[in-house]
Design a protein around this motif. Structure first.
Motif, PDB file in Angstrom:
ATOM      1  N   THR A  86       0.810  -1.210   0.000  1.00 13.19           N
ATOM      2  CA  THR A  86       0.000   0.000   0.000  1.00 13.19           C
ATOM      3  C   THR A  86       0.850   1.270   0.000  1.00 13.19           C
ATOM      4  OG1 THR A  86      -0.182  -0.229   2.409  1.00 13.19           O
ATOM      5  CG2 THR A  86      -2.016  -1.071   1.079  1.00 13.19           C
ATOM      6  N   THR A  87       2.137   1.149   0.288  1.00 14.62           N
ATOM      7  CA  THR A  87       3.076   2.266   0.146  1.00 14.62           C
ATOM      8  C   THR A  87       4.265   1.760  -0.645  1.00 14.62           C
ATOM      9  OG1 THR A  87       2.429   3.213   2.287  1.00 14.62           O
ATOM     10  CG2 THR A  87       4.512   3.971   1.335  1.00 14.62           C
ATOM     11  N   VAL A  88       4.537   2.398  -1.782  1.00 10.69           N
ATOM     12  CA  VAL A  88       5.596   1.910  -2.655  1.00 10.69           C
ATOM     13  C   VAL A  88       6.564   3.042  -2.995  1.00 10.69           C
ATOM     14  CG1 VAL A  88       4.138   2.225  -4.701  1.00 10.69           C
ATOM     15  CG2 VAL A  88       6.094   0.689  -4.817  1.00 10.69           C
ATOM     16  N   PHE A  89       7.836   2.787  -2.796  1.00  9.00           N
ATOM     17  CA  PHE A  89       8.895   3.705  -3.207  1.00  9.00           C
ATOM     18  C   PHE A  89       9.512   3.141  -4.490  1.00  9.00           C
ATOM     19  CE2 PHE A  89       8.424   4.753   1.208  1.00  9.00           C
ATOM     20  CZ  PHE A  89       8.823   6.079   1.346  1.00  9.00           C
ATOM     21  N   HIS A  90       9.245   3.798  -5.615  1.00 10.54           N
ATOM     22  CA  HIS A  90       9.823   3.348  -6.876  1.00 10.54           C
ATOM     23  C   HIS A  90      11.305   3.737  -6.913  1.00 10.54           C
ATOM     24  CE1 HIS A  90       6.252   1.763  -8.554  1.00 10.54           C
ATOM     25  NE2 HIS A  90       5.648   2.905  -8.812  1.00 10.54           N
ATOM     26  N   SER A  91      12.159   2.723  -6.899  1.00  8.21           N
ATOM     27  CA  SER A  91      13.605   2.959  -6.878  1.00  8.21           C
ATOM     28  C   SER A  91      14.091   3.238  -8.289  1.00  8.21           C
ATOM     29  CB  SER A  91      14.326   1.745  -6.300  1.00  8.21           C
ATOM     30  OG  SER A  91      13.933   1.547  -4.961  1.00  8.21           O
ATOM     31  N   THR A  92      14.312   4.506  -8.557  1.00  5.05           N
ATOM     32  CA  THR A  92      14.662   4.974  -9.899  1.00  5.05           C
ATOM     33  C   THR A  92      16.155   5.259  -9.965  1.00  5.05           C
ATOM     34  OG1 THR A  92      12.479   5.996 -10.085  1.00  5.05           O
ATOM     35  CG2 THR A  92      14.183   6.737 -11.623  1.00  5.05           C
ATOM     36  N   THR A  93      16.855   4.519 -10.803  1.00  7.21           N
ATOM     37  CA  THR A  93      18.292   4.713 -10.929  1.00  7.21           C
ATOM     38  C   THR A  93      18.594   5.769 -11.981  1.00  7.21           C
ATOM     39  OG1 THR A  93      18.705   2.407 -10.321  1.00  7.21           O
ATOM     40  CG2 THR A  93      20.496   3.590 -11.404  1.00  7.21           C
ATOM     41  N   TRP A  94      19.332   6.808 -11.558  1.00  9.97           N
ATOM     42  CA  TRP A  94      19.844   7.814 -12.490  1.00  9.97           C
ATOM     43  C   TRP A  94      21.341   7.564 -12.609  1.00  9.97           C
ATOM     44  CZ3 TRP A  94      18.887  13.821 -12.128  1.00  9.97           C
ATOM     45  CH2 TRP A  94      19.450  14.446 -13.260  1.00  9.97           C
ATOM     46  N   SER A  95      21.698   7.002 -13.742  1.00  8.93           N
ATOM     47  CA  SER A  95      23.064   6.549 -13.938  1.00  8.93           C
ATOM     48  C   SER A  95      23.762   7.381 -15.014  1.00  8.93           C
ATOM     49  CB  SER A  95      23.051   5.068 -14.335  1.00  8.93           C
ATOM     50  OG  SER A  95      24.362   4.586 -14.534  1.00  8.93           O
ATOM     51  N   TRP A  96      25.010   7.027 -15.255  1.00 13.14           N
ATOM     52  CA  TRP A  96      25.794   7.621 -16.327  1.00 13.14           C
ATOM     53  C   TRP A  96      25.523   6.918 -17.658  1.00 13.14           C
ATOM     54  CZ3 TRP A  96      27.823   2.942 -16.877  1.00 13.14           C
ATOM     55  CH2 TRP A  96      28.106   2.221 -15.721  1.00 13.14           C
ATOM     56  N   GLU A  97      24.700   5.867 -17.629  1.00 18.89           N
ATOM     57  CA  GLU A  97      24.421   5.117 -18.852  1.00 18.89           C
ATOM     58  C   GLU A  97      23.188   5.684 -19.554  1.00 18.89           C
ATOM     59  OE1 GLU A  97      22.109   1.203 -18.049  1.00 18.89           O
ATOM     60  OE2 GLU A  97      23.402   1.448 -16.292  1.00 18.89           O
ATOM     61  N   PRO A  98      23.095   5.544 -20.852  1.00 15.91           N
ATOM     62  CA  PRO A  98      21.884   5.960 -21.575  1.00 15.91           C
ATOM     63  C   PRO A  98      20.788   4.914 -21.425  1.00 15.91           C
ATOM     64  CG  PRO A  98      23.468   5.052 -23.111  1.00 15.91           C
ATOM     65  CD  PRO A  98      24.138   5.048 -21.760  1.00 15.91           C
ATOM     66  N   GLY A  99      19.614   5.199 -21.978  1.00 13.56           N
ATOM     67  CA  GLY A  99      18.548   4.212 -22.011  1.00 13.56           C
ATOM     68  C   GLY A  99      17.694   4.195 -20.759  1.00 13.56           C
ATOM     69  N   LEU A 100      17.413   3.000 -20.263  1.00 12.55           N
ATOM     70  CA  LEU A 100      16.466   2.795 -19.176  1.00 12.55           C
ATOM     71  C   LEU A 100      16.832   3.573 -17.917  1.00 12.55           C
ATOM     72  CD1 LEU A 100      13.917   1.191 -18.323  1.00 12.55           C
ATOM     73  CD2 LEU A 100      15.449  -0.637 -17.569  1.00 12.55           C
ATOM     74  N   ARG A 101      18.121   3.738 -17.636  1.00 15.47           N
ATOM     75  CA  ARG A 101      18.558   4.398 -16.400  1.00 15.47           C
ATOM     76  C   ARG A 101      19.246   5.735 -16.678  1.00 15.47           C
ATOM     77  NH1 ARG A 101      20.425  -0.831 -12.658  1.00 15.47           N
ATOM     78  NH2 ARG A 101      18.311  -1.694 -12.522  1.00 15.47           N
TER      79      ARG A 101
END
Length: 390
Positions: free
Chosen positions: A93-108
């Motif tokens: 019921t409580t979700v922290f979406h772990s979003t990776t901001w990386s040096w790579e292109p694309g998904l992250r």
């Protein structure tokens, strides 16, 4: 939103399972051991478990909805809505979406991190789970520092983690290349450029940690590999250790009173897919305080029952790892337990089949957002009016 009366059921209250009824009013739990009163919705939980909703500090399974196959993208809003349905159906019921901001292109990449944050903020009012933004900052991604500092100051980040995945082993570079949409040769060249900036990383980490402290944002360090590394991040204010990779580091974290997060899939599968620390052993030794879904939304629910079945913890204590403890770690003192005045995040579970718990119903902030079995709905008929004979 409507008042809800939950009749019967074994409710987790003050660390024990108690046969009782409870009632919600608005967004909160109004009373335990309650009478039905004027509740508009009546749920029969007899024979079922009534538990606090699950709090997930670290989940990135939404990436699978965004990119179900390498190079195959779907719109961010569709991915997050689908992920919300999966999370709620598994009691989160409580979700922290772990979003990776990386040096790579694309998904992250930077663009994806920005898009995810914007979309979470736009969709938040219509999502069933309380959806929050957990930014996983790749420490060698120095170009992101200024923008992240701004996000922290604006209160747009709910949890802030430090990651370092710059040491990519050769056998994993093909996987990275697929995710980033580049050739292995291009990935190798990019990694050389990333590593060359390593001397500038510690100062950047210190500045970002200071910004997070100033904004009151809780911090985590990821994959701590030694007590020294844990101590360095603790000194910066990161009081949550995510996935320490050995027992020595976990012991240092426990001795200091840090929250220690391991992945629930590790418990369900009987070990880490990376070959690192076995979570169930850490739990048995008192070296784990939080279990996160990591990459698989059903894992927290399944892990709690697996721990109980294996005799590692009673279900009441195992549930603390996925509800009360992560709520405390995130500073959310309004949820994680069933008590009057707390947020009405409640799940009703059928536990008749061993190791296969089923979420029958989920209530999030007083709203019935998931119902898998309509037979628990009680339909109250209004009394008929007596009509006098002519």
């Amino acid at each position: 939103m409507t008042d809800i009366f939950i009749e019967g059921g074994r409710a987790l209250i003050d660390g024990s399972l108690v046969e009782t009824s409870l009632r919600t009013t608005g967004r909160d739990i109004a009373a335990l051991d309650a009478e039905q009163g004027r509740a508009a919705l009546h749920l029969d939980a007899n024979g079922l478990l009534v538990l606090p909703g699950i709090v997930d500090l670290h989940g990135d399974a939404f990436e699978r909805q965004m990119m179900p196959r390498p190079g195959v993208d779907f719109p961010t809003d569709i991915a997050l809505i689908d992920s919300d349905r999966q999370a709620i159906a598994n009691g989160i019921t409580t979700v922290f979406h772990s979003t990776t901001w990386s040096w790579e292109p694309g998904l992250r990449s930077a663009d994806n991190a920005r898009k995810l944050l914007d979309t979470i903020e736009a969709l938040r009012p219509q999502l069933a789970a309380d959806t929050r933004f957990h930014l996983r900052h790749e420490t060698h991604n120095l170009d992101a520092e200024a923008e992240i500092t701004q996000w922290l100051a604006e209160g747009r980040i709910d949890l802030f983690a430090f990651n370092d995945h710059s040491n990519v082993k050769p056998k994993k570079r093909n996987q990275l290349a697929e995710r980033a949409g580049l050739s292995v040769e291009a990935i190798n060249e990019m990694l050389d450029q990333v590593v060359a900036r390593r001397p500038d990383v510690p100062a950047s980490i210190a500045r970002l940690a200071a910004a997070a402290r100033a904004a009151g944002i809780r911090m985590l360090s990821h994959d701590d590999n030694s007590p020294v590394m844990r101590q360095e991040y603790r000194a910066l204010g990161a009081a949550i250790a995510e996935f320490p990779i050995n027992e020595e580091t976990a012991r240092d974290a426990a001795a200091a009173g840090d929250f220690i997060v391991f992945g629930a899939p590790n418990v369900v599968r009987g070990g880490s897919h990376t070959g690192w620390t076995k979570a169930s052993e850490m739990i048995a030794k008192g070296l784990c305080s939080v279990l996160a879904s990591d990459y698989y939304y059903p894992a927290q629910l399944l892990a709690a029952f697996r721990l109980a079945a294996d005799g590692i913890l009673p279900l009441t204590s195992a549930w603390d790892l996925i509800s009360s403890a992560p709520a405390r770690a995130a500073g959310l003192d309004d949820r994680g337990v069933l008590a009057a005045g707390r947020r009405a995040d409640i799940i009703i579970i059928d536990d008749k089949v061993p190791l296969r718990p089923r979420v029958v119903a989920a209530i999030s902030a007083g709203r019935l957002v998931h119902l898998a079995d309509a037979s628990c709905l009680v339909h109250s008929r209004a009394p008929r009016k007596t009509v006098a004979a002519a």
